[in-house]
Design an enzyme around this catalytic site. Sequence first.
Site, PDB file in Angstrom:
ATOM      1  CE1 TYR A 154      -3.917   2.225   0.677  1.00  0.00           C
ATOM      2  CE2 TYR A 154      -2.560   3.166   2.427  1.00  0.00           C
ATOM      3  CZ  TYR A 154      -3.685   3.222   1.616  1.00  0.00           C
ATOM      4  OH  TYR A 154      -4.579   4.268   1.747  1.00  0.00           O
ATOM      5  CE  LYS A 158      -3.505   4.981  -1.597  1.00  0.00           C
ATOM      6  NZ  LYS A 158      -4.528   5.611  -2.430  1.00  0.00           N
TER       7      LYS A 158
HETATM    8  P1  NAD Z   1     -13.212   2.744   0.940  1.00  0.00           P
HETATM    9  O1  NAD Z   1     -12.728   1.340   1.012  1.00  0.00           O
HETATM   10  O2  NAD Z   1     -14.299   3.194   1.848  1.00  0.00           O
HETATM   11  O3  NAD Z   1     -13.653   3.080  -0.577  1.00  0.00           O
HETATM   12  C1  NAD Z   1     -12.855   2.687  -1.657  1.00  0.00           C
HETATM   13  C2  NAD Z   1     -13.568   2.951  -2.964  1.00  0.00           C
HETATM   14  O4  NAD Z   1     -12.730   2.467  -4.016  1.00  0.00           O
HETATM   15  C3  NAD Z   1     -14.898   2.211  -3.097  1.00  0.00           C
HETATM   16  O5  NAD Z   1     -15.825   3.052  -3.744  1.00  0.00           O
HETATM   17  C4  NAD Z   1     -14.582   1.036  -4.022  1.00  0.00           C
HETATM   18  O6  NAD Z   1     -15.677   0.654  -4.833  1.00  0.00           O
HETATM   19  C5  NAD Z   1     -13.497   1.659  -4.885  1.00  0.00           C
HETATM   20  N1  NAD Z   1     -12.638   0.670  -5.524  1.00  0.00           N
HETATM   21  C6  NAD Z   1     -11.944  -0.354  -4.955  1.00  0.00           C
HETATM   22  N2  NAD Z   1     -11.295  -1.052  -5.900  1.00  0.00           N
HETATM   23  C7  NAD Z   1     -11.572  -0.474  -7.092  1.00  0.00           C
HETATM   24  C8  NAD Z   1     -11.212  -0.733  -8.430  1.00  0.00           C
HETATM   25  N3  NAD Z   1     -10.433  -1.767  -8.765  1.00  0.00           N
HETATM   26  N4  NAD Z   1     -11.696   0.068  -9.402  1.00  0.00           N
HETATM   27  C9  NAD Z   1     -12.500   1.102  -9.099  1.00  0.00           C
HETATM   28  N5  NAD Z   1     -12.885   1.417  -7.849  1.00  0.00           N
HETATM   29  C10 NAD Z   1     -12.429   0.628  -6.860  1.00  0.00           C
HETATM   30  O7  NAD Z   1     -11.907   3.642   1.104  1.00  0.00           O
HETATM   31  P2  NAD Z   1     -11.698   5.138   1.639  1.00  0.00           P
HETATM   32  O8  NAD Z   1     -11.213   5.055   3.019  1.00  0.00           O
HETATM   33  O9  NAD Z   1     -12.843   5.997   1.286  1.00  0.00           O
HETATM   34  O10 NAD Z   1     -10.409   5.529   0.751  1.00  0.00           O
HETATM   35  C11 NAD Z   1     -10.482   6.276  -0.439  1.00  0.00           C
HETATM   36  C12 NAD Z   1      -9.066   6.592  -0.882  1.00  0.00           C
HETATM   37  O11 NAD Z   1      -8.392   7.313   0.141  1.00  0.00           O
HETATM   38  C13 NAD Z   1      -8.221   5.342  -1.161  1.00  0.00           C
HETATM   39  O12 NAD Z   1      -7.375   5.572  -2.259  1.00  0.00           O
HETATM   40  C14 NAD Z   1      -7.413   5.209   0.113  1.00  0.00           C
HETATM   41  O13 NAD Z   1      -6.204   4.538  -0.118  1.00  0.00           O
HETATM   42  C15 NAD Z   1      -7.187   6.668   0.468  1.00  0.00           C
HETATM   43  N6  NAD Z   1      -6.866   6.889   1.876  1.00  0.00           N
HETATM   44  C16 NAD Z   1      -7.722   6.506   2.867  1.00  0.00           C
HETATM   45  C17 NAD Z   1      -7.375   6.748   4.181  1.00  0.00           C
HETATM   46  C18 NAD Z   1      -8.270   6.375   5.335  1.00  0.00           C
HETATM   47  O14 NAD Z   1      -7.821   6.479   6.476  1.00  0.00           O
HETATM   48  N7  NAD Z   1      -9.502   5.942   5.102  1.00  0.00           N
HETATM   49  C19 NAD Z   1      -6.161   7.353   4.481  1.00  0.00           C
HETATM   50  C20 NAD Z   1      -5.308   7.707   3.456  1.00  0.00           C
HETATM   51  C21 NAD Z   1      -5.677   7.485   2.143  1.00  0.00           C
END
Ligand code: NAD
Length: 246
Positions: A154, A158
């Site tokens: 991951y 990133k």
């Molecule tokens: P989440 O798991 O709630 O949502 C992820 C979304 O990505 C969903 O809509 C899912 O359908 C979609 N997805 C997954 N695989 C896919 C694919 N192959 N093609 C298209 N869509 C796909 O995650 P989140 O927490 O809302 O995270 C959103 C973004 O923010 C991600 O990139 C995550 O890495 C990043 N992020 C999250 C956090 C956190 O603490 N939640 C922190 C840093 C970065």
Amino acid sequence: MSLNGQVAIVTGASRGIGRAIALKLALQGAAVVVTATTKEGAARTADEIAAAGGRALAVKVDVSVVSEVEALFKEAVAAFGKVDILVNNAGITKDGLLLRMKEEDWDAVLDVNLKGSFNCTREAAKIMSKARYGRIVNVSSVVGEMGNPGQANYCASKAGMIGLTKSVARELARRNVTVNAVTPGFIETDMTSELSEKTRESLQEQIPMGRLGSADDISGAVLFLVSDAAAYITGHVLSVNGGMYM
Ligand code: NAD
């Protein structure tokens, strides 16, 4: 920060951060193409936008598959005539310590998070270069900047998104296309809901602001980067992490 008349694609917008970004951009007047891995997931957010008086299109896309991404951009242009904004938000985790990490877990995370961003950015660049306008925002992560045990795949994906951001920013700057990244800290979503109470408490201790972030903390930063207020900002990595990493 009006986005009236603009068209945005937000990947992974069925829930969490992507949903919050899609809603925020729609509220500012953008027509939003909401994508997710299931049609129902994408439709949920698109329906919310429509119910609030906005314009949205739901598309099922796996961002790691080039042909699906090409079809997404064709559908977006057919529906709304152009694409001004791309937010590469779709992301997954498959955590495990390095020595136990399976090759398929490495590949899956790199394929969705990094290659998926490349796939979408390349399609967007074709349209935006011609139009001589565009805004691309990559949703990276604080752990792409600082590393995290158990998340080599991951964090590599990133950190890769940050390199992608800066390279493409340099390539597209003359075309008036800006490319930036946001690096969220720990945000309350499905992705973090499985953290134990103990991990949550220890995380909170590492965050100077003393709380996990919300999806809206991130959507506000994305709105800024796609707005006119950020017209001269490109190749920037905007930390939104409550001070956890400076
Ligand atoms: P989440 O798991 O709630 O949502 C992820 C979304 O990505 C969903 O809509 C899912 O359908 C979609 N997805 C997954 N695989 C896919 C694919 N192959 N093609 C298209 N869509 C796909 O995650 P989140 O927490 O809302 O995270 C959103 C973004 O923010 C991600 O990139 C995550 O890495 C990043 N992020 C999250 C956090 C956190 O603490 N939640 C922190 C840093 C970065």
